[in-house]
Write an enzyme that holds these catalytic residues in place. Structure first.
Site, PDB file in Angstrom:
ATOM      1  CB  SER A 292      -0.878   0.031   1.250  1.00  0.00           C
ATOM      2  OG  SER A 292      -0.146   0.519   2.367  1.00  0.00           O
ATOM      3  CG  ASP A 293       1.779   5.759  -1.182  1.00  0.00           C
ATOM      4  OD1 ASP A 293       2.733   5.732  -0.390  1.00  0.00           O
ATOM      5  OD2 ASP A 293       1.717   6.578  -2.109  1.00  0.00           O
ATOM      6  CD1 TRP A 294       2.030   7.529   5.669  1.00  0.00           C
ATOM      7  CD2 TRP A 294       4.103   6.684   5.647  1.00  0.00           C
ATOM      8  NE1 TRP A 294       2.584   7.753   6.896  1.00  0.00           N
ATOM      9  CE2 TRP A 294       3.856   7.259   6.916  1.00  0.00           C
ATOM     10  CE3 TRP A 294       5.346   6.096   5.409  1.00  0.00           C
ATOM     11  CZ2 TRP A 294       4.813   7.257   7.934  1.00  0.00           C
ATOM     12  CZ3 TRP A 294       6.291   6.104   6.412  1.00  0.00           C
ATOM     13  CH2 TRP A 294       6.021   6.676   7.666  1.00  0.00           C
ATOM     14  CB  ALA A 295      -1.357   5.965   6.295  1.00  0.00           C
ATOM     15  CB  SER A 296      -2.991   4.343   0.769  1.00  0.00           C
ATOM     16  OG  SER A 296      -2.533   3.008   0.623  1.00  0.00           O
TER      17      SER A 296
END
Ligand code: BGC
Length: 754
Positions: A292-296
């Site tokens: 995932s992207d950061w905290a996405s």
């Protein structure tokens, strides 16, 4: 070897001992067996651990971190609850964390360490958009190779690069991180970068896994505003956005893909099953893993797509997002979701399998410490060879936009007034997403001029930035102080020529750095006008992370050089180009607008129903500005001239053979990027007015000419319809060849029905 013995001799599960060296990495079936055997031993919590990625935990080699969360992370790593870390830097730090995992956890599964190694690691290379202006795939691959050698020498296994988002909107700060607006060029560059990072053997200690990101369409954020909504049609998705990802997988075997912050068709990319399950893992058979992207994951709550963190975990896992970066939603909820029957354990198993497979391929099971070698570290960072590669890459990234009256190259004996804060700036050339590139470590233009023995005086003119700007802070721009103008004007008047270096600070582009103005920040434009009034023989050098609007300069200043942020060797490369020691060969990877209101502007647009100028106003245009860019995609000058002739198009059974001649008609040796564009005149889905379908960078001595050949086949002539079906349709195609997307030499051919 000591470390292997230490690890393998421990109470680790017997199955892991079957793993044997590089044969393992080469043998997919053997890896699959080992992955399955390991998976069979894992508890649900251990599986969730493999899906969890945390960011750094501070100084792990010192006293235990004070912060409660950081201390907890240590305990979690020890218990096998964390399969991956990012932003952990340094051999000792990585070794300590790897020790936590393989010495303490039950199954001793090594941690995979990732980091954003985007344009170099310690040796800084030009920002990716700049490198893309070289159109030099071998150099771009070499740049990524150097980055991998250096990053792996500091213990890293994995880079979150390349960013292969197609980007048409210069307001978006992350255009600096991509390859620009064109899918064909972007695809070739994506493949080159992945190959550079991953090499030919992922288990070699100097290669790292790459990440194709951001999947998908993040580059289309509305109005260029960071993290904004994306709303594109499926024809654009399939024809423009997805091909670089497909090629990174099929041609370069990229081992990981990162999803994105944006929604697509109202569905956040992280929770998007159509993208991740149907296309990526389904149609394309991708067998690496998705991070995932950061905290996405958790951000899907803000999007209004998930109810809460638990729901976000469920949606992300169902949709095929395998590893959660720093949002804790998998860590907190997956086990519970599986136990309640809301997420099938088979999906978790699939995700774990993918992650373990990449760890095996990297050789981490054979030796979790294989990347940790102090001798290699000492011998690998910032070497003269790496700096030399960076300089050559930087020279090739520079684009000569204008050179009226051959003001450039500078001639021996001339006196120069070198003006502008950026000319002395040793930091901005390091660019954003700078990895471990050190602050203030680039060669400045002032230093480059000094070393070359040029006769110059330097004046700052105006300060670009006030105070220190950190990675997460806004850059504060000097908007007022004109006190340096007088000295700059005096220096300009006294010199034969002026070289003025203006543009953006390193941190005025990059993530979170969208802009509504594409001008020179602060009072730089005023400075340019004052200096130019004092000495019209002015050469403007633009350092920026994006295309800026250079219309005033184009109308007034005789010579303009686009220099981006060029990395460690910036000043040397620029000096070489300005003095002619290197003849510029770069070509723009993005159109440069005449006016901000044209953005997003890109060459491969559709024709519209009313493309042609008519006496009344009812055609597709602006009433206050031309439709044309200031400088088109693919454009860039040389100190010599090139002429194109003899275009021959020979139809074949499934396409055409193209040949033409490029001649160096000037007086200096030079390199030219010969470009081939097509237009499909009528198709079941409207096609762009031009599409790049081939390019070759050739080197020609004065008076020399060379023949360039291309083959057009179904891959180049086909397209995707709005349902993702690839079609090759018979009919007429126009062909254009030349030195930019405005190429004028043209011919046509008919693709015959089978
Ligand atoms: C960026 C990613 C990056 C990640 C980790 C995010 O904010 O969008 O591209 O890899 O941070 O640094």
């Amino acid at each position: 070897m000591k470390k292997i013995a230490k690890w393998a001799g421990s109470a680790a599960c017997a199955v892991l001992l079957m793993a044997s060296g590089s044969a393992m990495a080469e043998d997919d079936a053997s890896i699959d067996q080992q992955v399955d055997a390991l998976l069979a031993q894992m508890t649900l919590d251990e599986k969730v651990g493999q899906l969890t990625q945390f960011s750094d935990i501070g100084d792990v080699t010192g006293p235990a971190p004070d912060d409660a969360l950081q201390a907890r992370k240590v305990e979690l790593i020890r218990s096998g609850a964390v399969g991956s870390m990012l932003n952990v830097i340094g051999l000792n730090e990585i070794r300590t964390i790897q020790d936590y995992a393989v010495e303490n956890s039950r199954l001793k599964i090594p941690v995979i360490f990732g980091y954003d190694v985007v344009h170099g690691y310690r040796t800084s290379f030009p920002i990716p958009l700049a490198e893309s202006a070289s159109w030099d795939l071998d150099m771009i691959e070499a740049s990524a190779r150097v980055a991998a050698v250096e990053a792996s020498a500091q213990g890293l296994n994995w880079t979150f690069a390349p960013m292969i988002d197609i980007t048409r909107d210069a307001r978006w700060g992350r255009v600096m991180e991509g390859a620009g607006e064109d899918t064909y060029l972007g695809t070739e560059i994506a493949v080159a970068r992945v190959r550079g990072f991953q090499g030919t053997d992922l288990s070699a200690p100097d290669t790292i896994a790459a990440t194709a990101k951001h999947f998908a369409a993040y580059g289309f954020a509305e109005a260029g505003r960071e993290y904004n909504t994306v709303d594109i049609g499926t024809a654009t998705l399939f024809n423009v956005v997805l091909p670089p990802f497909k090629a990174a997988i099929e041609r370069a075997n990229v081992r990981t893909v990162m999803n994105a912050f944006n929604v697509l068709n109202g569905i956040p990319a992280t929770g998007n099953a159509f993208l991740q399950r149907d296309i990526l893992k389904g149609d394309w058979g991708f067998d690496g893993f998705v991070v995932s992207d950061w905290a996405s994951g958790l951000e899907m709550v803000n999007h209004g797509f998930a109810e809460d963190g638990r729901d976000a975990a469920r949606l992300a896992m169902l949709a095929g997002s395998d590893m959660d970066m720093e949002s804790y939603v998998y860590f907190d909820h997956i086990a519970d979701l599986v136990e309640n029957g809301e997420v099938p354990e088979a999906l978790v198993d699939d995700a774990v399998r993918r992650i373990l497979r990449v760890k095996f391929e990297l050789g981490l099971f054979e030796d979790p410490y294989r990347y940790l070698d102090a001798e290699r570290e000492a011998a690998s960072l910032l070497t003269p060879e790496h700096l030399d590669t960076s300089r050559r890459m930087a020279e090739r990234s520079i684009v000569l936009l204008k050179n009226e009256g051959d003001l450039l190259p500078l001639q021996p004996g001339e006196t120069i007034a070198l003006i502008g804060d950026l000319a002395a700036d040793k930091d901005s050339p390091i660019g954003n997403w700078r990895g471990m590139g050190e602050a203030n470590s680039a060669v400045s233009v002032v230093e480059g001029f000094e070393e070359a023995g040029l006769d110059f005086t330097y004046e700052q003119g105006a300060a670009l930035q006030i105070g220190e700007a950190g990675f997460a802070q806004q850059v504060i721009v000097n908007t007022e102080d004109r006190s340096g103008f007088e000295a700059a004007v005096a220096a300009a008047s006294a010199a034969n020529k002026v070289v003025i270096v203006l543009g953006e600070d390193a941190l005025q582009s990059g993530e979170g750095r969208s802009r509504t103005r594409l001008d020179f920040p602060g009072v730089q434009q005023e400075l340019l006008e004052a200096v130019h009034a004092a000495n019209p023989d002015t050469i403007l050098v633009v350092m920026s992370g994006r295309p800026l609007v250079l219309t005033w300069a184009d109308e007034n200043v005789p010579s303009i050089v686009q220099a981006w942020h060029l990395g460690s060797e910036s000043g040397h490369a620029l000096t070489n180009v300005l003095t002619g020691a290197y003849n510029p060969s770069g070509k723009l990877p993005m159109s440069f607008p005449r006016a901000l209101g044209q953005v997003p502007i890109y060459y491969n647009q559709l024709n519209t129903g009313r493309p042609n100028q008519i006496p009344d106003v009812f055609w597709s245009h602006y009433i206050d500005e031309s439709n044309a860019p200031l400088y088109p995609f693919g454009y860039g000058l040389s100190y010599t001239d090139f002429a194109y002739s003899g275009l021959t198009v020979t139809p074949t059974a499934d396409g055409a053979e193209i040949s033409f001649t490029v001649a160096n008609t000037g007086e200096l040796a030079g390199e030219e990027v010969a470009q081939l564009y097509i237009r499909d005149l009528a198709a079941s889905v409207a096609r762009p007015i031009r599409e790049l379908k081939g390019f070759k960078k050739i080197s020609l001595a004065p008076g020399e000419s060379g023949e360039v050949r291309f083959t057009l086949g179904p891959d180049e002539l086909g397209f995707y319809n709005g349902h993702g079906k690839f079609l090759v349709e018979p009919g007429r195609f126009d062909v254009f060849v030349g030195g930019s997307s405005a190429a004028e030499l043209t011919a046509s051919f008919d693709l015959q029905p089978e």
